[in-house]
Design a protein around this motif. Structure first.
Motif, short mmCIF file in Angstrom:
data_model
loop_
_atom_site.label_atom_id
_atom_site.label_comp_id
_atom_site.label_asym_id
_atom_site.label_seq_id
_atom_site.Cartn_x
_atom_site.Cartn_y
_atom_site.Cartn_z
N ASP B 205 0.85 -1.19 0.00
CA ASP B 205 0.00 0.00 0.00
C ASP B 205 0.90 1.25 0.00
O ASP B 205 1.02 1.94 1.01
CB ASP B 205 -0.89 -0.06 1.26
N ALA B 206 1.53 1.52 -1.14
CA ALA B 206 2.57 2.55 -1.24
C ALA B 206 2.00 3.89 -1.66
O ALA B 206 1.13 3.96 -2.53
CB ALA B 206 3.64 2.11 -2.25
N GLU B 207 2.51 4.96 -1.05
CA GLU B 207 2.12 6.34 -1.38
C GLU B 207 3.38 7.21 -1.42
O GLU B 207 4.25 7.08 -0.56
CB GLU B 207 1.21 6.93 -0.29
N ALA B 208 3.46 8.12 -2.40
CA ALA B 208 4.56 9.08 -2.46
C ALA B 208 4.19 10.33 -1.67
O ALA B 208 3.02 10.73 -1.62
CB ALA B 208 4.88 9.45 -3.90
N GLU B 209 5.18 10.95 -1.03
CA GLU B 209 4.92 12.19 -0.32
C GLU B 209 6.19 13.04 -0.24
O GLU B 209 7.30 12.53 -0.39
CB GLU B 209 4.36 11.90 1.08
N ILE B 210 5.98 14.32 0.02
CA ILE B 210 7.12 15.21 0.25
C ILE B 210 7.62 14.99 1.66
O ILE B 210 6.83 14.84 2.60
CB ILE B 210 6.71 16.68 0.03
N ALA B 211 8.94 14.95 1.83
CA ALA B 211 9.51 14.58 3.13
C ALA B 211 10.66 15.51 3.49
O ALA B 211 11.02 16.42 2.74
CB ALA B 211 10.00 13.14 3.07
N SER B 212 11.21 15.26 4.68
CA SER B 212 12.41 16.00 5.09
C SER B 212 13.32 15.06 5.86
O SER B 212 12.89 14.05 6.39
CB SER B 212 12.03 17.21 5.95
N ASP B 213 14.60 15.42 5.92
CA ASP B 213 15.58 14.64 6.66
C ASP B 213 15.52 15.00 8.15
O ASP B 213 15.06 16.08 8.52
CB ASP B 213 16.98 14.92 6.10
N PRO B 214 16.01 14.10 9.01
CA PRO B 214 15.99 14.36 10.46
C PRO B 214 17.14 15.25 10.91
O PRO B 214 18.03 14.82 11.64
CB PRO B 214 16.10 12.94 11.05
N PHE B 215 17.12 16.51 10.43
CA PHE B 215 18.16 17.46 10.81
C PHE B 215 18.21 17.63 12.33
O PHE B 215 17.19 17.55 13.02
CB PHE B 215 17.90 18.82 10.16
N PHE B 216 19.43 17.92 12.83
CA PHE B 216 19.68 17.99 14.27
C PHE B 216 19.28 19.35 14.85
O PHE B 216 19.55 20.40 14.25
CB PHE B 216 21.16 17.74 14.53
N GLY B 217 18.66 19.35 16.01
CA GLY B 217 18.51 20.55 16.82
C GLY B 217 17.49 21.56 16.31
O GLY B 217 16.72 21.29 15.38
N ARG B 218 17.50 22.74 16.95
CA ARG B 218 16.52 23.77 16.61
C ARG B 218 16.73 24.31 15.21
O ARG B 218 15.80 24.48 14.43
CB ARG B 218 16.60 24.92 17.63
N ALA B 219 18.01 24.56 14.84
CA ALA B 219 18.28 25.05 13.48
C ALA B 219 17.81 24.03 12.46
O ALA B 219 17.41 24.39 11.34
CB ALA B 219 19.77 25.32 13.32
N GLY B 220 17.84 22.75 12.84
CA GLY B 220 17.43 21.70 11.93
C GLY B 220 15.97 21.79 11.54
O GLY B 220 15.60 21.40 10.43
N ARG B 221 15.13 22.32 12.44
CA ARG B 221 13.71 22.42 12.09
C ARG B 221 13.50 23.39 10.93
O ARG B 221 12.65 23.17 10.07
CB ARG B 221 12.90 22.85 13.32
N MET B 222 14.30 24.45 10.90
CA MET B 222 14.21 25.38 9.78
C MET B 222 14.71 24.76 8.49
O MET B 222 14.13 24.94 7.43
CB MET B 222 14.99 26.66 10.09
N LEU B 223 15.81 24.01 8.61
CA LEU B 223 16.32 23.32 7.41
C LEU B 223 15.29 22.35 6.86
O LEU B 223 15.09 22.25 5.64
CB LEU B 223 17.61 22.56 7.77
N ALA B 224 14.61 21.64 7.76
CA ALA B 224 13.61 20.65 7.32
C ALA B 224 12.45 21.36 6.62
O ALA B 224 11.95 20.89 5.60
CB ALA B 224 13.11 19.85 8.52
N ARG B 225 12.03 22.52 7.16
CA ARG B 225 10.92 23.25 6.54
C ARG B 225 11.32 23.74 5.15
O ARG B 225 10.56 23.60 4.18
CB ARG B 225 10.50 24.43 7.43
#
Lengths: 315, 315
Positions: B205-225
């Motif tokens: 049951d496969a679906e494609a989606e937009i994703a992000s990498d598990p960047f480290f720390g608070r700055a990582g949340r911005m990188l992921a966005r």
């Protein structure tokens, strides 16, 4: 055959040839290579050839990634015998400020090792090591023992070298036998004879000999002598480059060493004995190139037919 | 389909089933498993299925052991983004007395890390990393770009977890495209669509989606966005265990990041763009077991026929 051996290229000349023909891709570090399409095609064909020529009857297939719990390496005594070869896995242990400082040092080429802590994992130095605790979980081995086929498994050894046959990470095509002393020893000895034929059938000048492991330090020299006297380790050697032939397969009888560490029992309720057989897939590939040349399509017809029985090379 | 997802077993129940049926062998550490004969047979068959369904035209086969020069990890910025996932290789650096003391501490369970020094090697966290400097050695890529097939390559990530789909070392079935921006992006996007079919054809049951990498720390949340906003990372997800579906393949557009680090040039003399596609072979295997059950011989006939086109399972 000292004449034949001395006709081999030097390590440096052979490595230059391998790189020039894109069989290997240098990484900038000794003993660390990328494998080009032809080299990898031959390596996989050698793996298949050994599988087709196995003497194991219905081995059990298992597979392990090339690391293992650090605690297992500690228990089997590897650090006493081969401390210089072991690779251990460290990882970051710190907060965001520490991560920033670690990255800054890395960027400017400063030492950042103080932010790394030892994990509970080490790299596998011998492909058979994870098998013994895994098999022991299933209880005593059955009558007739058990044979495990590990396929081609990466191992790591920290021994950077200019010898193009000495890689820091390479594939052992590995099989393990667990059971009664006589059946295990007989299997190990049979493989050491059979492997010479398996390699000679590829046109390699293969010879079996009694060998020893590269034990560390002064005490290690006594261990090596004792290992030779008991013929615990056999090898098959083939000329590749340099003055000495290179070991491309080894056949090791461990007695009850691993069974005693991991409580591996025979069907009779005694400590099982173990042996392992490993072919170095990259070394056999290099031996073939050394023997038959860099132009694989022009290797002897019988060798090509054995490596690719369906008649086509995969590149 | 939240209903379907919530019908999946918990992580703990699924792992217990996998171990009970000897698909996996526990090591005592989270995310570290041995692979039994059936699991490994399916994993290799999935590898072959992806190879047969590739959209790459005549890719160039290369292969790398799962480590790389530490200097490369430093240059690509991995330590800024993912310091928590990196594994670094340490080794013994000392004399015979130090070796004796190290072994003694290991035997009695004391800390022996002080005898270990950081080497110039780290574990590979993404299978594509060694490709870029290797390809750059050959000069600019030709007109039409180049496609590299890395086969199934081990990667390491230090993220012990009770999720049976999160392993500390696993195989990425990895392909890399290097060339002009448009041809690289088109290839990445085409694979992300095609991969859904490749996996649905196995009954997943496969679906494609937009994703992000598990960047480290608070700055990582911005990188992921930012990564999500630019759709640099796509994933295909499949239910395995637990409440959330699991990513089993990813499709990553790097722009000119790797080219700028390793001087990787296009035929026109500009920085090349790169993308990579990777299937997690162990995760696809687990998804198949989750979807079709532990008794592989009783999987749907069309799935068996696709995994083993010659009609026989190998165990």
């Amino acid at each position: 055959m000292p004449g034949a051996a001395s006709a081999r290229p030097t390590h440096g000349a052979f490595l230059a040839t391998l790189i020039e023909h894109q069989l290997l891709v240098p990484s900038g570090l000794a003993g660390v290579y990328g494998r080009g399409p032809v080299f990898e095609g031959v390596r996989i064909a050698v793996d298949g050839w050994i599988t087709r020529r196995t003497i194991n009857e219905r081995p059990r297939r298992m597979a392990f990634a090339p690391f293992l719990p650090r605690e297992q390496l500690e228990r089997i005594g590897y650090l006493s015998n081969f401390p210089h070869l072991a690779g251990t896995i460290f990882s970051f242990d710190g907060d965001e400020a520490a991560a920033v400082e670690q990255a800054r040092r890395a960027e400017v080429g400063e030492d950042w090792s103080e932010f790394q802590r030892q994990t509970d994992l080490v790299l596998v130095p011998a492909a058979c090591y994870p098998v013994y605790p895994a098999v022991a979980q299933g209880g005593p081995v059955p009558v007739g023992g058990t044979t495990i086929d590990l396929g081609g498994s990466y191992v790591f050894r920290h021994e950077p070298s200019d010898d193009p046959a000495r890689w820091q990470m390479f594939h052992q095509r590995e099989m393990v036998r667990i059971g009664e002393p006589s059946e295990v020893l007989e299997w190990r000895n049979a493989w050491s004879v059979h492997a010479v034929d398996v390699l000679r059938d590829l046109g390699l000048d293969a010879e079996a000999e009694i060998a020893s492991d590269p034990f560390f330090g002064r005490a290690g020299r006594m261990l090596a002598r004792s290992q030779r006297e008991q013929a615990l380790k056999l090898e098959v050697v083939v000329p590749i480059s340099g003055d000495q032939p290179t070991a491309v397969a080894s056949f090791n009888y461990h007695g009850e060493h691993f069974a005693s560490v991991f409580d591996l029992m025979s069907h009779a309720g005694e400590q099982a004995h173990t042996a392992c057989v490993g072919f170095g897939l990259e070394r056999v590939t290099l031996a073939l190139v050394s023997a038959h040349g860099v132009d694989v399509e022009r290797w002897p017809t019988d060798v090509l037919g054995r490596l690719w029985p369906d008649g086509s090379v995969p590149w």
